[in-house]
Design a protein around this motif. Structure first.
Motif, short mmCIF file in Angstrom:
data_model
loop_
_atom_site.label_atom_id
_atom_site.label_comp_id
_atom_site.label_asym_id
_atom_site.label_seq_id
_atom_site.Cartn_x
_atom_site.Cartn_y
_atom_site.Cartn_z
N ILE A 94 -4.33 -0.07 -7.99
CA ILE A 94 -5.69 0.32 -7.63
C ILE A 94 -5.60 1.65 -6.92
N VAL A 95 -6.38 2.62 -7.36
CA VAL A 95 -6.40 3.94 -6.71
C VAL A 95 -7.75 4.10 -6.03
N THR A 96 -7.72 4.52 -4.80
CA THR A 96 -8.93 4.78 -4.04
C THR A 96 -8.73 6.07 -3.24
N ALA A 97 -9.78 6.57 -2.66
CA ALA A 97 -9.68 7.86 -1.96
C ALA A 97 -10.56 7.87 -0.72
N LEU B 207 0.85 -1.18 0.00
CA LEU B 207 0.00 0.00 0.00
C LEU B 207 0.89 1.23 0.00
N ILE B 208 0.59 2.14 -0.91
CA ILE B 208 1.25 3.44 -0.93
C ILE B 208 0.16 4.46 -0.61
N ALA B 209 0.33 5.22 0.45
CA ALA B 209 -0.66 6.22 0.84
C ALA B 209 -0.12 7.61 0.52
N ILE B 210 -0.92 8.38 -0.18
CA ILE B 210 -0.60 9.78 -0.48
C ILE B 210 -1.58 10.61 0.34
N GLU B 211 -1.08 11.31 1.32
CA GLU B 211 -1.93 12.08 2.24
C GLU B 211 -1.74 13.58 2.01
N GLY B 212 -2.76 14.35 2.28
CA GLY B 212 -2.65 15.80 2.19
C GLY B 212 -4.01 16.47 2.20
N ILE B 213 -4.01 17.74 2.50
CA ILE B 213 -5.26 18.50 2.53
C ILE B 213 -5.76 18.73 1.10
N ASP B 214 -7.02 19.13 0.98
CA ASP B 214 -7.61 19.40 -0.32
C ASP B 214 -6.80 20.44 -1.08
N GLY B 215 -6.56 20.16 -2.35
CA GLY B 215 -5.89 21.12 -3.22
C GLY B 215 -4.37 21.10 -3.18
#
Length: 95
Positions: free
Chosen positions: A46-49, A16-24
């Motif tokens: 697989i990309v999920t949000a 799993l690779i998680a890309i975290e961050g606030i909107d924008g």
């Protein structure tokens, strides 16, 4: 960097690779080329949000969210993340 041979040597291992961050902040702009690159190396991506559940999205991003304090919204988001993991991520990592 993980090359093509990693998949062959390790068999069906998933990660799993998680890309975290606030909107924008540019998460989607980061994910698109990363996904393309990993797929070019032979990985199934697989990309999920999050938020994951439609109801959580409605509350957090809609006017209804103003009815809740920050702690309540945080708890809602955590419950959504737990459900996302159990219903989707854990299953995807098994396959």
């Amino acid at each position: 960097m993980i090359g093509k041979n990693y998949r062959k040597e390790r068999g069906k291992d998933s990660f799993l690779i998680a890309i975290e961050g606030i909107d924008g902040v540019g998460k989607t702009s980061t994910i698109k080329p990363l996904k393309a690159h990993l797929e070019s190396l032979g990985y199934h991506v697989i990309v999920t949000a999050e938020p994951y559940l439609e109801r959580t999205i409605e509350i957090i991003h809609g006017e209804e969210g103003a009815q809740y304090d920050q702690d309540e919204l945080y708890c809602l988001f955590l419950r959504d993340r737990e459900r996302h993991y159990k219903d989707f991520i854990a299953q995807a990592l098994k396959n």
